[in-house]
Design a protein around this motif. Structure first.
Motif, PDB file in Angstrom:
ATOM      1  N   ALA A  17       0.827  -1.207   0.000  1.00 20.05           N
ATOM      2  CA  ALA A  17       0.000   0.000   0.000  1.00 20.05           C
ATOM      3  C   ALA A  17       0.867   1.265   0.000  1.00 20.05           C
ATOM      4  N   GLU A  51      -2.190   4.617  -1.805  1.00 18.67           N
ATOM      5  CA  GLU A  51      -2.715   5.412  -0.689  1.00 18.67           C
ATOM      6  C   GLU A  51      -2.453   6.898  -0.958  1.00 18.67           C
ATOM      7  N   ILE A 212       5.306   2.103  10.804  1.00 22.88           N
ATOM      8  CA  ILE A 212       3.848   2.177  11.002  1.00 22.88           C
ATOM      9  C   ILE A 212       3.444   1.474  12.306  1.00 22.88           C
TER      10      ILE A 212
HETATM   11  N1  GLU Z   1       0.992   4.056   2.743  1.00 25.62           N
HETATM   12  C1  GLU Z   1       1.932   3.770   3.776  1.00 25.62           C
HETATM   13  C2  GLU Z   1       3.338   4.117   3.286  1.00 25.62           C
HETATM   14  O1  GLU Z   1       3.565   4.220   2.092  1.00 25.62           O
HETATM   15  C3  GLU Z   1       1.914   2.321   4.187  1.00 25.62           C
HETATM   16  C4  GLU Z   1       0.729   2.025   5.050  1.00 25.62           C
HETATM   17  C5  GLU Z   1       0.507   0.561   5.363  1.00 25.62           C
HETATM   18  O2  GLU Z   1       1.184  -0.314   4.792  1.00 25.62           O
HETATM   19  O3  GLU Z   1      -0.389   0.286   6.160  1.00 25.62           O
HETATM   20  O4  GLU Z   1       4.209   4.304   4.094  1.00 25.62           O
END
Ligand code: GLU
Length: 308
Positions: A17, A51, A212
């Motif tokens: 993502a 995202e 995260i």
């Molecule tokens: N979009 C987030 C990023 O590029 C990752 C979020 C996720 O993997 O939950 O850092």
């Protein structure tokens, strides 16, 4: 008690993502590669979700480049790509309905919060956690459309098993406080969007970067509030660093990956992920071998992996 038939037959679903605020670098590539090989080694599907709710930082050109790079490397996703920027109505529906009892409008600015914390510090010897919102607006009943929207997070410890980092505990209220889920200009918070989509896409395995991890107990509570929980396995990968310990990130201007020799790049990323070497071949064949040999064990309890 016997597990239900649906749990026994449920196919593992993982995802990558990326936020298209820049091109892929070696750090984001290793996340993509690890999540791909891991979920495929379990016989699962690997979904791709862009995202891009942060319209100020995301760029369509980066999205296009990410898709090209993944394809060049043979990291072929299953199903259609989801773009979060096209799903804002869905997130707002959840805010208006399922999450409404737990949200409130907030008019605090950065400045007013700084003043609040200065007063607290002057009045006591305690060192407050300034990251945590002090709930100044919780009882004001401000119009939710006209103000930024905060979500009440639970004030108790939530534990979960991380397949790489081990058992984790955190109290999301103490760590994050009531987080802003929608800014005044309508921008949706990424962890809200990610939770809704992980739920709606039936994601069972989340493998992502260690950066995260501080958001994960908030995400677990969000999935419960949304009644969307399918995620049963969490994995937070060590972060890729330079030899001097500096993390590779877009903020630190990490070099975009160079895909002119995709096979060499896959070999480099697998080595960084401490996997057994694969024979130099086409990306597709190398990935097949990497999947058959995939092992989380060398990553266990590591927080950093240094570029050699
Ligand atoms: N979009 C987030 C990023 O590029 C990752 C979020 C996720 O993997 O939950 O850092």
């Amino acid at each position: 008690m016997e597990p239900s038939a649906s749990l026994l037959t449920q196919r593992p679903i993982g995802r990558f993502a990326p936020s298209p605020t820049g091109e892929l670098h070696l750090g984001s590539l290793t996340t993509a590669l690890a999540s791909y090989c891991h979920i495929k080694s379990l016989g699962g599907e690997w979904l791709l979700r862009i995202e891009d709710t942060d319209t100020e930082r995301c760029d369509r050109q980066f999205t296009e480049q990410i898709l090209i790079d993944l394809e060049t490397l043979g990291l072929q996703w299953d199903g259609d790509v989801i773009h979060q920027s096209e799903r804002i109505d869905i997130y707002n529906d959840y805010l208006r309905e399922a999450l409404a009892p737990l949200t409130y409008g907030c008019q605090c600015s950065r400045k007013s919060l700084a003043r609040y914390w200065d007063n607290i510090e002057n009045l006591s010897d305690l060192i407050p956690n300034k990251q945590r919102y002090p709930r100044c607006c919780i009882a004001k009943d401000l119009d939710k459309q006209q103000h930024k929207l905060r979500l009440q997070l639970p004030n108790y410890a939530i534990g979960f098993m991380d397949g790489i980092q081990g058992i984790q505990w955190d109290n999301p209220q103490q760590t994050l406080g009531d987080m802003v889920v929608r800014r005044q200009d309508g921008m949706i918070n990424y962890i809200l969007a990610a939770s809704i989509d992980d739920g709606l896409q039936g994601i069972t395995h989340i493998m992502r970067g260690l950066d995260i991890l501080p958001m994960t107990t908030a995400q677990i509570s969000l999935l419960q509030m949304l009644d969307l929980s399918a995620v049963s396995h969490w994995y937070h990968l060590p972060l890729i660093c330079h030899a001097n310990g500096q993390k590779l990130s877009k903020q630190n201007l990490a070099q975009p990956i160079d895909t002119r020799d995709p096979s060499a790049l896959i070999a480099e990323a697998l080595k960084l992920l401490q996997q057994l070497p694969v024979d130099l071949d086409t990306p597709e064949r190398m990935l097949r071998q990497a999947i058959s040999q995939w092992d989380n064990a060398p990553l266990q309890n590591k927080q950093q992996l240094a570029i050699f």
